[in-house]
Design an enzyme around this catalytic site. Structure first.
Site, PDB file in Angstrom:
ATOM      1  CE  LYS A  82      -4.198  -2.086   1.676  1.00  0.00           C
ATOM      2  NZ  LYS A  82      -4.660  -2.879   2.812  1.00  0.00           N
ATOM      3  CE  LYS A 113      -6.692  -9.667  -1.882  1.00  0.00           C
ATOM      4  NZ  LYS A 113      -7.288  -9.400  -0.591  1.00  0.00           N
ATOM      5  CE  LYS A 164     -13.909  -4.728   0.077  1.00  0.00           C
ATOM      6  NZ  LYS A 164     -13.395  -4.431   1.403  1.00  0.00           N
TER       7      LYS A 164
HETATM    8  P1  ADP Z   1     -10.196  -6.534  -0.132  1.00  0.00           P
HETATM    9  O1  ADP Z   1      -8.952  -7.351  -0.229  1.00  0.00           O
HETATM   10  O2  ADP Z   1     -11.157  -6.790  -1.209  1.00  0.00           O
HETATM   11  O3  ADP Z   1      -9.932  -5.063   0.125  1.00  0.00           O
HETATM   12  P2  ADP Z   1     -10.597  -6.762   2.699  1.00  0.00           P
HETATM   13  O4  ADP Z   1      -9.145  -6.501   2.851  1.00  0.00           O
HETATM   14  O5  ADP Z   1     -11.550  -5.749   3.221  1.00  0.00           O
HETATM   15  O6  ADP Z   1     -10.927  -7.052   1.185  1.00  0.00           O
HETATM   16  O7  ADP Z   1     -10.913  -8.178   3.351  1.00  0.00           O
HETATM   17  C1  ADP Z   1     -11.937  -8.493   4.266  1.00  0.00           C
HETATM   18  C2  ADP Z   1     -11.898  -9.966   4.594  1.00  0.00           C
HETATM   19  O8  ADP Z   1     -12.104 -10.730   3.415  1.00  0.00           O
HETATM   20  C3  ADP Z   1     -10.554 -10.456   5.163  1.00  0.00           C
HETATM   21  O9  ADP Z   1     -10.783 -11.484   6.114  1.00  0.00           O
HETATM   22  C4  ADP Z   1      -9.850 -11.005   3.975  1.00  0.00           C
HETATM   23  O10 ADP Z   1      -8.927 -12.022   4.324  1.00  0.00           O
HETATM   24  C5  ADP Z   1     -11.011 -11.613   3.200  1.00  0.00           C
HETATM   25  N1  ADP Z   1     -10.720 -11.637   1.771  1.00  0.00           N
HETATM   26  C6  ADP Z   1     -10.612 -10.582   0.921  1.00  0.00           C
HETATM   27  N2  ADP Z   1     -10.358 -10.997  -0.341  1.00  0.00           N
HETATM   28  C7  ADP Z   1     -10.302 -12.356  -0.281  1.00  0.00           C
HETATM   29  C8  ADP Z   1     -10.093 -13.379  -1.249  1.00  0.00           C
HETATM   30  N3  ADP Z   1      -9.911 -13.101  -2.538  1.00  0.00           N
HETATM   31  N4  ADP Z   1     -10.090 -14.665  -0.832  1.00  0.00           N
HETATM   32  C9  ADP Z   1     -10.300 -14.981   0.477  1.00  0.00           C
HETATM   33  N5  ADP Z   1     -10.519 -14.074   1.433  1.00  0.00           N
HETATM   34  C10 ADP Z   1     -10.526 -12.772   1.071  1.00  0.00           C
END
Ligand code: ADP
Ligand code: TRP
Length: 352
Positions: A112, A216, A219
């Site tokens: 980040k 993965k 967002k």
């Molecule tokens: P993003 O990565 O989309 O910004 P967040 O960081 O807000 O999402 O993640 C919120 C929760 O969702 C966390 O527990 C994170 O490990 C899980 N998570 C996010 N993306 C994935 C993914 N592609 N596969 C599995 N778990 C995920």
């Protein structure tokens, strides 16, 4: 006594299938057997999304999504992070025992920080520390981003949670939480904090892949299937997923985009469906169009009822505010007890 579970999701946008299978679905499955705290991490969201109007809408949409996915506010404590002022106070105290070096070495920070400085590469060898210190343009890496893991550790430790259902990408943060807990105990010679662990019903931590061929679903990667996607949008996204020209010889190893589609299929579809398409791939008769149609169908089975419930709840302000009010009260009860004890252990206590 039931074991304590805590997890949260940052208020940075709508929830997608990665959030659902990595986190939310586990929350719902745990609420009967554990003493659960599930929260919306709005303070963490400020590290990357400091926009008041969006933040407000995002908190509301994640709350609706929690409820629509089946978290029951009478079973689990649902709260908004910023409604619990004990968290920022304990974050300040905990930061006194956290090294800036260990924070700077965290993968998510480097990632980040590169984005905030506008550095394109994700090459681990680029000297990000020097870039941060030497950078004197108007681009800056905010200090909140650096101390993100401290705040996350406090979220967990302030409720003495021992199980933290999160996706694979959060494991390094959990490792830091364990380290901070051990350090606190050893600095003050107490056995106060327990070390929390990820929870996956005995299985591996899940990583839901994106539809764009690599990495993965996330967002910020723009490759998501959202719980709120309508049927047409969802089908279109799945049908457009990246594949290859198809297997040429039997049992050919799968290229990453195809392997990713199979990973998604394993997550959402029944085992016989997975077997059917695996066999078709291995004997070279597979048609990716059929695989995608089936995949879209099976995803819709999961998301449609949730989507309908989200739409039903999200404008019910009275209900939403009652849920988080009740949640904040419960969360503060547990957080204030810990904070009082931590202050005492650290010597912040008035003797006169
Ligand atoms: P993003 O990565 O989309 O910004 P967040 O960081 O807000 O999402 O993640 C919120 C929760 O969702 C966390 O527990 C994170 O490990 C899980 N998570 C996010 N993306 C994935 C993914 N592609 N596969 C599995 N778990 C995920
Ligand atoms: N860092 C987590 C994420 O990006 C969100 C989070 C903040 C969290 N505090 C937490 C998750 C405490 C579990 C426990 O997804």
């Amino acid at each position: 006594m039931k074991e304590i579970v805590l997890s949260g999701i940052r208020a940075t946008g709508q929830l997608h299938l990665g959030n659902y299978y990595g986190a939310l679905n586990k929350f719902v499955r745990m609420q009967d057997d554990y003493n659960c705290y599930f929260f919306i991490a709005d303070l963490h969201a400020l590290t990357t999304h400091p926009d008041p109007t969006i933040l407000h809408a995002n908190v509301k949409s994640i709350l609706s999504e929690y409820l629509a996915a089946g978290i029951d506010p009478d079973k689990a404590t649902i709260f908004v992070q910023s409604d619990v002022p004990e968290i920022p106070e304990m974050y300040l105290l905990m930061n006194m025992h956290v090294g800036i070096g260990e924070l700077m070495r965290t993968a998510s920070f480097k990632d980040k920080a590169r984005k905030q400085l506008g550095i394109k590469t994700d090459n681990d060898n680029d000297d990000i520390e020097r870039e941060i210190i030497g950078n004197n343009s108007n681009k800056r890496v905010n200090a909140g981003l650096l101390t993100y893991p401290t705040l996350m550790a406090v979220d967990i430790l302030i409720h003495h949670a021992t199980k933290v259902p999160v996706g694979k990408d959060q494991e390094q943060h959990l490792e830091l939480t364990r380290r901070f807990a051990r350090r606190f105990n050893s600095v003050y010679g107490v056995e106060y904090f327990q070390e929390p662990e990820n929870f996956n019903f005995g299985g591996e931590a899940i990583k839901v892949p994106g539809l764009d061929g690599s990495g993965k679903m996330g967002k910020s990667e723009g490759n998501c299937i959202y719980l709120l996607d309508d049927e047409k949008t969802l089908r279109k996204k799945v049908m457009r997923a990246v594949t290859d020209e198809g297997p040429k010889v039997p049992n050919q190893p799968m290229a990453e985009p195809v392997a990713n589609l199979f990973t998604l299929l394993k997550i959402v579809s029944a085992p016989d469906v997975v077997d059917h398409f695996t066999e078709a791939y291995n004997n070279c008769s597979i048609r990716y169009g059929d695989l995608k149609k089936q995949l879209a169908e099976d995803i819709l089975k999961v998301t449609t009822p949730i989507r309908e419930r989200i739409i039903g709840i999200r404008n019910d302000d009275a209900y939403l505010s009652q849920v988080v009010k009740q949640g904040a009260e419960k969360a503060r009860e547990s957080a204030s007890k810990t904070l009082r004890e931590v202050r005492e252990i650290m010597g912040i206590k008035r003797f006169f």
